[in-house]
Design an enzyme around this catalytic site. Structure first.
Site, PDB file in Angstrom:
ATOM      1  N   GLU A   1     -19.673  28.101  15.544  1.00  0.00           N
ATOM      2  CA  GLU A   1     -21.075  27.811  15.355  1.00  0.00           C
ATOM      3  C   GLU A   1     -21.479  27.352  16.589  1.00  0.00           C
ATOM      4  OE1 GLU A   1     -18.430  25.888  14.611  1.00  0.00           O
ATOM      5  OE2 GLU A   1     -18.922  23.938  15.639  1.00  0.00           O
TER       6      GLU A   1
ATOM      7  N   CYS B   1     -12.628  23.024  13.801  1.00  0.00           N
ATOM      8  CA  CYS B   1     -12.246  21.727  14.793  1.00  0.00           C
ATOM      9  C   CYS B   1     -11.783  20.605  13.957  1.00  0.00           C
ATOM     10  CB  CYS B   1     -13.268  21.591  15.672  1.00  0.00           C
ATOM     11  SG  CYS B   1     -12.794  20.533  16.928  1.00  0.00           S
TER      12      CYS B   1
ATOM     13  N   HIS C   1     -15.089  27.056  17.950  1.00  0.00           N
ATOM     14  CA  HIS C   1     -16.158  26.516  17.293  1.00  0.00           C
ATOM     15  C   HIS C   1     -16.984  27.862  17.154  1.00  0.00           C
ATOM     16  CE1 HIS C   1     -16.234  22.181  17.112  1.00  0.00           C
ATOM     17  NE2 HIS C   1     -15.368  22.180  18.024  1.00  0.00           N
TER      18      HIS C   1
END
Lengths: 1017, 293
Positions: B246, B102, B244
């Site tokens: 994560e 990102c 993302h």
């Protein structure tokens, strides 16, 4: 000389569309350029390098720096508008641009050498010959582009530009040549009239009793002697007057919530009761009542946020604030500072602050689609709607805090005064450096340090203004613009210092600025001495009293051990965070402020914090508002569902939540919108700490029923509280026990409730407030849910003069209950969506003829009937039963605002499945019409689906829950989930009706669609 | 020094996904630590890891455009008499990996670390700019994973991940920019030809729930050209993506996990623990372990 760099172009189709649709202007296209004005000398090579490399993304942009962009890149436009900040307004982009310029030019830039950012908008009409005028530009500027309170506009038409007019290369620099002076007032000799004039002149917002208490204090001989010894005189300084005004403001001292109230109940034969403070009696009182059952309570009401124990190692902090007045003036800035300010409360709790975990919001607003006349000095509800959404969005997104949940209520009265609630949850280690992290400490010799943004005139008199009714003379200095990244960087830095054990106490600078933060923390050691000449300023020309009370954003005050100060300041420098030692804590008993060595404030802490005279107020209850018994016209079940689903309160909030990051930090387990297409509002959300491998989480929900307040505030409070609990129970929470915390935050927003000639119905309004508080007290005590923090906001009215008459619009008394509870195993929670074809649908709980204030009645514009009532004992029995039955269920939904109509629609849409239900089966009392059955908002009802094989187990739990109880839990199997994408109802009238999921979805998503694009980008 | 794979996760200046990214690295088996970007640029923290991660965030509040200010500041940084970018390049040439997600991806692209044709690190040839919707948006997307040079995506066919950005439209030229369309088209062709495209936004639902790339909003959430969601450099060791990983470490991060779990339970199948984002961290771990014995 000012050097301009213009970079662009960015197409702004949303802006063009708004010009057409909202202003009726023939704008076909709109574009934006970024303008950077350098207020320092640069060589032409340096200018070129900054323009073409540093400030420009060459792939998609071009830079112009010798002549205007529109001349360098021949570009046809009909109208040009440049938007700049007014002097002194936070220019975050300009500050970043300065940092970059300094690095690229490899030289330091002084405080006087700045970069100013502006935006230039270019508009084109679709058809040749059709132009745009200066007046068109003024409309676009003030209604779509910005707020004249904080921004200024330069407007040039195509013809003006052709004639050689250009945007001037000037910058909004603050130039103030005032010499700092401290005025003194011989208060002791003032007449009452003089006191009143002083009060008005300085906008202190104090009453005569309070003014006289201060006057009396200044006549005290010992105090005078001490002042003279300290280098002051017997006169009070302007800074001291301001300290009193801040510290004794309604905002800080909650005088009306602490006031003694004579409550007369005309319904009970005029029986009169003396209430010794609403806060002490009903809010802190409720917590006290249940505290012996709540061993997880850690710190309540005494700090910036309420603290409870999450598990052995962590504390959970929770706080919800309102930011109503600032949001009325500047919705974006007001809401932004609302959420980042509330973040600072949670980051300013305990010894070194909590890490921020999630945000939430609640907005009470006017209809954004409203097209009638507006009250004077009021922004259009659409501007407020868009502004507050954008503000809370930027505050959360830019700081990397997930917006976990939120809600909205709409009422025309909120046009005059919007209510903007901002909530934050935080997590902190229970022990830091061997100490209980919930306790702040300071001993004499500890250093008083301020950290973060610089001080300007922003927000001066914010605390006193928010305590006062809005009038047409509300000062513009009350507006603040935050810079969330400055705060993020500061809080990141402070977290490291906290974990290093350098911080002994922390608090935020919000209302009242340094005067409040150090004035409060001084109580830890019984004294503090600071020199505000050492405080960092945005610009010259601030008076000492202004420095002391400025509410400039992004600042924290901390207590640092002298042994750690060098490391602290070194790390601050490394991180680019401003930090300054202002003075030290003492045990003198005095709040001492100097300005460059000269004393300007010397006040007795005891008097400052406890000397405010208690108010005495009168309340008179005349019974609930009786609305005439009007018939609600009959609608089909499908139409009833459509009417409710397409109301602003009930409709899909996808458009709002899509713009707010709810996944950052990696812990979110139930986001605010869900369902197979992500359109359905989630009644309660769930989040875990990403760094824990356990299955522990917290769930959070809200409840608010301003609609019911017109009928009876007591029921409004009970319903708000009960609904918030019910939503958590449906998710899988169980009522409080010794292991499981519940943390409730109450936020009360009411109109002016003090009787006076100007406020003739003040006694009734105060009685409404009393009953609201009694409702939440009764509920909290019955369910054992303590309030851990809260905030009241009084005087949410708009007063204005029209045709020589005074008019007033008052908001309905509005209680927002925000709840958080611990979930021990989040894998056992339930969601609302129908799961599979063939699952059985159950309604648990009784549907009554309770249509008063319902979405259905509101949408039809009818005030009639009664509002739902809540018996807390029954709630408790039901919620325990549901918790036990939940493991047998596939989905669970607490039937809330919008009734069964919304419940069935939302559960079906969320699952992408249909349902066949027989409304005759729904347990009901005196409800004879299908539309009323679907629309009733009776509390204590759940819509639950189960797999057919779980039926016996599920039913057994519900039956057992009523055994030996006077309250029998009603339940019924009313239908089946089907994979036909259709809701099919057998009605009480013997008909079969149906509506497709698409039809429901169309109604549900209609009010808040893409038609309302973002205002600010 | 231990031989365990090591990761550095950057923080500061508005980065905000460092905590969950760090958890991802730790769970995969890395020795991972969070380091302030200023400490890296000042030389206080040496680049003594196998993976340097630029996580998501709101660097400098997106002032000057997403990640532009940090890219500028890194470009202007000299360390021990050498441009910092040269040291980063050396790190990659020595086998180090640089991963951006990102905001971190935006930074690597604007810094010219991606796509870095012919090893021309530091020269910007692509960008990530405003979403077609002109809005910050958070939604879950489906990715079609391509056969690329990047080891972090080997063996994956598709991924479901969250996107949360306002400036994620991958672009190589624009009507108002300084790059000729022919040059931009050549960049695009080369990215695909050389295996430098990691993943594309794919159709999420509809009757044919296949993994075809799409330009249609919202499945393509930002209007990225050729639906490009992530790219790598010619070595495959510098890579970035807008979604993302994560943000999906746990199975229960997915907004529909209750449904998925219910379905699995009805079929008598076990409910997984991990989210799909862990695959990226696991792949990185395996690669580092195999290539740095």
């Amino acid at each position: 000389m000012v050097y301009r760099i213009e970079v662009g172009l960015k197409n702004e189709p949303g802006l063009a569309k708004k010009c057409q649709e909202l202003l009726g202007l023939p704008v076909a296209e709109a574009f934006a350029l970024s303008v950077y004005s350098l207020d320092f000398p640069v060589s032409s090579d340096e200018l070129k390098n900054l323009a073409e490399n540093a400030f420009c993304d060459k792939i998609v942009e071009k830079a112009a720096f010798q002549k205007p962009w529109v001349s360098q890149n021949p570009f046809h436009f009909d109208l040009l508008i440049e938007k700049r900040f007014k002097p002194g307004v936070t220019d975050a982009v300009g500050k970043t641009a300065k940092q970059v310029a300094s690095a690229v030019l490899q030289r330091a830039l002084s405080d006087e050498e700045n970069v100013y950012c502006a935006t230039q908008y270019l508009f084109r009409t679709g058809t040749a010959g059709k132009g745009l005028t200066q007046q068109d530009g003024e409309r676009i500027a003030s209604q779509l582009l910005g707020n004249p309170l904080i921004e200024q506009f330069i407007i040039l038409t195509k013809d003006q530009y052709k004639d050689g007019e250009r945007v001037p290369a000037t910058v909004p620099k603050v130039v103030e040549m005032h010499k700092p002076i401290v005025e003194e007032v011989a208060l002791a000799s003032y007449s009452d009239q003089q006191l009143q004039i002083l009060n008005q002149y300085r906008q202190m917002g104090l009453n005569m009793n309070e003014l006289k208490a201060i006057q009396k204090h200044f006549k005290d001989a010992d105090f005078t002697k001490a002042r003279i010894a300290a280098g002051l005189s017997e006169k009070i300084t302007d800074a001291e007057l301001e300290v009193f005004a801040q510290t004794w403001s309604e905002h800080c001292k909650h005088k009306e919530f602490a006031a003694q109230i004579e409550y007369k109940d005309a319904k009970a034969g005029g029986k009169t009761e003396i209430i010794d403070g609403l806060f002490g009696t009903y809010i802190a009182g409720a917590t006290k009542q249940v505290s012996h059952r709540s061993p997880w309570l850690v710190s309540v009401f005494k700090d910036n946020a309420g603290v409870v124990r999450f598990n052995e190692d962590y504390y959970f902090s929770f706080k919800v604030e309102t930011h109503n007045s600032p949001s009325a003036l500047d919705p974006y800035g007001g809401a932004l500072t609302g959420i980042v300010g509330n973040n600072r409360d949670v980051a300013g709790v305990g010894m070194g602050g909590s890490d921020l975990w999630f945000n939430q919001f609640y907005y009470c607003l006017g209809n954004p689609h409203y097209d009638g006349p507006l009250p004077p000095k009021t922004l259009h509800p659409r501007q407020i709607f868009e502004g507050v959404i954008a503000g809370v969005k930027d505050g959360g997104n830019k700081c990397g805090i997930p917006t976990l949940n939120g809600g909205l209520s709409f009422d025309p009265r909120f046009m005059a005064k919007p209510l903007v609630y901002c909530g934050t949850g935080g997590l902190m280690k229970a022990t830091i450096a061997g100490k209980d992290s919930a306790e702040k400490r300071a001993v004499p010799g500890d250093l008083a340090v301020t950290v973060g943004g610089r001080i300007g005139k922003d927000g001066i008199h914010g605390a006193t203004m928010s305590s006062d009714s809005r009038s047409e003379t509300t000062p513009v200095t009350a507006v603040q613009i935050g810079d969330p990244i400055v705060q993020k960087v500061m809080l990141d830095f402070l977290a490291v210092c906290r974990d290093n054990g350098w911080i002994r106490g922390i608090t935020d600078n919000g209302a009242g600025g340094l005067s409040s933060s150090f004035g409060e923390m001084a109580r830890l050691s019984d004294g503090v001495r600071i020199d505000i000449g050492k405080a960092p300023l945005k610009y010259h020309g601030l008076q000492p009293w202004e420095i002391l009370i400025s509410e400039a954003q992004e600042r924290m005050s901390v207590v640092i051990l002298p042994a750690h100060i060098d490391a602290f300041l070194k790390l601050a420098k490394d991180r680019g965070v401003e930090a300054d030692v202002l003075g030290e804590f003492t045990d003198s008993g005095f709040f001492e402020v100097h300005y460059n060595g000269k004393p300007i404030v010397y006040l007795d802490l005891e008097f400052l914090h406890k000397g405010v005279p208690k108010k005495k107020l009168q309340a008179e209850w005349r019974g609930p508002t009786q609305y005439p018994n009007k018939a609600i016209p009959v609608h089909s079940v499908a139409d009833t569902t459509r009417i409710i689903a397409s109301s602003l309160d009930a409709c899909s909030k996808e458009w709002i939540f899509r713009q707010k990051d709810h996944n950052v930090k990696g812990g979110t387990l139930l986001p605010p919108i869900g369902g197979v297409k992500g359109q359905v509002n989630t009644p309660a959300s769930l989040i875990k700490p990403v760094f824990l491998d356990s299955k522990e989480a917290v769930a959070t929900s809200q409840g608010a029923y301003p609609q019911y307040s017109d009928f009876d505030t007591r029921q409004a409070a009970l319903c708000a509280f009960n609904e918030a609990v019910g939503k958590l129970v449906a998710l899988g929470a169980h009522l409080p026990d010794e292991e499981t915390f519940w943390s409730a935050c109450d936020n009360v927003c009411v109109p002016d409730s003090v009787y006076s000639e100007r406020n003739p119905d003040g006694k009734y309004k105060l009685a409404q407030l009393v009953r609201l508080c009694q409702g939440m007290y009764d509920y909290a005590v019955a369910l054992g849910i303590p309030f851990t923090s809260g905030k009241d906001s009084m005087k949410n009215d708009l007063t204005y003069e029209k045709a020589g008459k005074t008019h007033k619009i008052s908001v309905p008394p509005t209680l927002l209950i925000s709840l958080v509870t611990k979930i021990n195993d989040y894998t056992q929670t339930k969601s609302i969506d129908f799961k599979a074809d063939g699952d059985l649908i159950y309604v648990v709980g009784m549907t009554k003829n309770e249509l008063g204030g319902s979405q259905y009645a509101e949408q039809l514009g009818i005030n009639t009937g009664t509002v739902p009532s809540v018996n807390p004992a029954e709630s408790k029995q039901l919620f325990n039963a549901i918790h036990t039955a939940l493991p047998h269920s596939s989905s669970a939904y607490y039937v809330q605002k919008g009734g069964l109509a919304l419940a069935l629609g939302e559960c079906a849409l969320a699952g992408g499945l249909g349902a066949e239900v027989d409304l005759n089966g729904v347990p009901k009392e005196s409800v004879v019409r299908s539309d009323l059955l679907m629309a009733s908002e009776s509390q204590n009802r759940f819509l639950i689906t189960i797999r057919p094989e779980n039926k016996a187990a599920f039913v057994t739990v519900l039956q057992r829950a009523s055994l030996g109880q006077t309250f029998r839990i009603a339940y019924a199997h009313i239908g089946t989930v089907s994979n036909q994408k259709r809701l099919q109802y057998k009605t009480l009238e013997g008909k079969t009706e149906s509506m497709s999921l698409q039809e429901f979805s169309d109604a549900y998503t209609a009010p808040l669609r893409e038609d309302l694009p973002e205002v600010r980008t | 020094m231990s031989t365990k794979p090591r990761a550095i996760v950057l923080t500061g200046e508005g980065l905000n996904c460092e905590a969950e990214a760090n958890v991802g690295f730790l769970r995969a088996g890395f020795e991972s630590k969070i380091v302030h970007v200023r400490d890296l640029l000042s030389g206080k923290q040496k680049l003594d890891a196998h993976v340097l991660h630029f996580p998501g965030g709101f660097l400098h509040g997106d002032d000057l455009g997403s990640a532009k200010a940090l890219a500028d500041l890194i470009q202007a940084t000299r360390l021990d008499g050498k441009p910092f970018v040269d040291q980063l390049t050396q790190f990659v040439q020595d086998g180090g990996m640089v991963y951006g997600a990102c905001n971190g991806f935006q930074c690597l692209v604007k810094l010219g670390m991606l796509p870095a044709f012919d090893g021309r690190y530091g020269e910007q040839t692509a960008t990530l700019t405003f979403n077609d919707s002109r809005k910050f948006e958070m939604r879950w997307v489906k990715l079609k994973v391509l056969q690329s040079k990047c080891p972090a995506f080997q063996g994956l066919e598709q991924l479901e991940l969250p996107v949360r950005h306002g400036e994620g439209r991958f672009s190589v030229y624009d009507a108002f920019g300084s790059v000729l369309p022919s040059v931009g088209e050549a960049t695009l062709l080369r990215l695909f030809k050389d295996g430098q495209v990691l993943a594309q936004y794919a159709q999420k639902s509809g009757p044919s729930a296949t993994s075809s790339p799409t330009q249609v909003y919202p499945d393509n959430p930002n209007g990225s050209i050729q639906a490009i969601a992530g790219i790598c450099d010619p070595t495959g060791r510098v890579f970035g993506l807008m979604p993302h990983p994560e943000g999906y470490l746990n199975f229960e991060n997915h907004p529909l996990w209750h449904r998925k779990a219910d379905e699995l339970k009805r079929k008598g199948e076990p409910v997984p623990n991990e989210g799909q984002g862990m695959a990226v961290f696991d792949n990185l771990f395996r690669y580092v372990q195999e290539n740095n014995p």
